[in-house]
Design an enzyme around this catalytic site. Structure first.
Site, mmCIF file in Angstrom:
data_model
loop_
_atom_site.group_PDB
_atom_site.id
_atom_site.type_symbol
_atom_site.label_atom_id
_atom_site.label_comp_id
_atom_site.label_asym_id
_atom_site.label_seq_id
_atom_site.Cartn_x
_atom_site.Cartn_y
_atom_site.Cartn_z
ATOM 1 N N ASP A 29 0.856 -1.187 0.000
ATOM 2 C CA ASP A 29 0.000 0.000 0.000
ATOM 3 C C ASP A 29 0.896 1.242 0.000
ATOM 4 O O ASP A 29 1.856 1.323 0.766
ATOM 5 C CB ASP A 29 -0.912 -0.022 1.246
ATOM 6 C CG ASP A 29 -2.034 1.001 1.152
ATOM 7 O OD1 ASP A 29 -1.733 2.206 0.956
ATOM 8 O OD2 ASP A 29 -3.197 0.613 1.273
ATOM 9 N N ILE A 30 0.570 2.189 -0.847
ATOM 10 C CA ILE A 30 1.395 3.390 -1.002
ATOM 11 C C ILE A 30 1.311 4.309 0.229
ATOM 12 O O ILE A 30 2.225 5.098 0.489
ATOM 13 C CB ILE A 30 0.978 4.153 -2.291
ATOM 14 C CG1 ILE A 30 2.051 5.127 -2.740
ATOM 15 C CG2 ILE A 30 -0.337 4.861 -2.135
ATOM 16 C CD1 ILE A 30 3.150 4.506 -3.512
ATOM 17 N N HIS A 93 -10.207 -5.536 -2.882
ATOM 18 C CA HIS A 93 -8.859 -5.753 -2.327
ATOM 19 C C HIS A 93 -8.932 -6.047 -0.847
ATOM 20 O O HIS A 93 -9.822 -5.556 -0.152
ATOM 21 C CB HIS A 93 -7.943 -4.546 -2.589
ATOM 22 C CG HIS A 93 -8.490 -3.232 -2.136
ATOM 23 N ND1 HIS A 93 -9.418 -2.519 -2.867
ATOM 24 C CD2 HIS A 93 -8.264 -2.498 -1.019
ATOM 25 C CE1 HIS A 93 -9.730 -1.398 -2.226
ATOM 26 N NE2 HIS A 93 -9.043 -1.369 -1.090
#
Ligand code: 5GP
Length: 133
Positions: A29-30, A93
């Site tokens: 995850d960014i 997700h």
């Protein structure tokens, strides 16, 4: 238009990949809640996880379990927490978050700022653990 996650799978947008097979893809995850915060997605683009066909739904959770084992092997944590939100990206997700405390799973808290080098190190450690399974 393809979702941002479909564009990641297609390689149009870069990601720190940790695992992939024919049907599923996992990447960091960014905006992580913790180091090692990973997203696991079906390559098939469906917005709501409970709208996935039964085979893809079951396969996604099985793939996520393998990714979670790799996250736990690579990132010091008590266990790996699981969440499904989907409030931001309309492509199903699963969030996998390495936990030290219950509070690490609070999505309202400030996200970690990591350098690209640190993202790359973490992704590589998780990918190595996944590939050793
Ligand atoms: P949700 O849809 O579950 O509410 O949140 C989507 C998650 O995807 C967020 O945690 C956000 O940081 C992450 N995210 C959104 N866009 C990108 C992106 O382009 N790359 C990566 N690696 N993560 C993203």
């Amino acid at each position: 238009m393809a979702s941002i996650f479909s564009r990641i799978v297609a390689g149009e947008i870069p990601s720190w990949k940790v695992a992939e097979d024919a049907d599923f893809y996992a990447f960091l995850d960014i905006n992580p809640l913790a180091e090692g915060h990973t997203l696991v997605i079906p390559k098939k683009e469906v917005d709501y996880i409970f709208d996935l066909d039964p085979e893809t739904y079951a396969g996604l959770w099985q793939f996520a379990a393998r990714v979670a084992a790799a996250v736990r092997a690579a990132v010091p944590c008590k266990r790996v927490g699981v969440a499904v939100l989907g409030m931001e990206v309309p492509h199903a997700h699963i969030h996998l978050v390495p936990l030290q405390t219950e509070g690490d799973m609070d999505f309202r808290k400030e996200k970690k700022q990591l350098t690209p080098e640190r993202f790359a190190q973490i992704a590589s450690a998780i990918a190595d653990a996944f590939n050793k399974q």
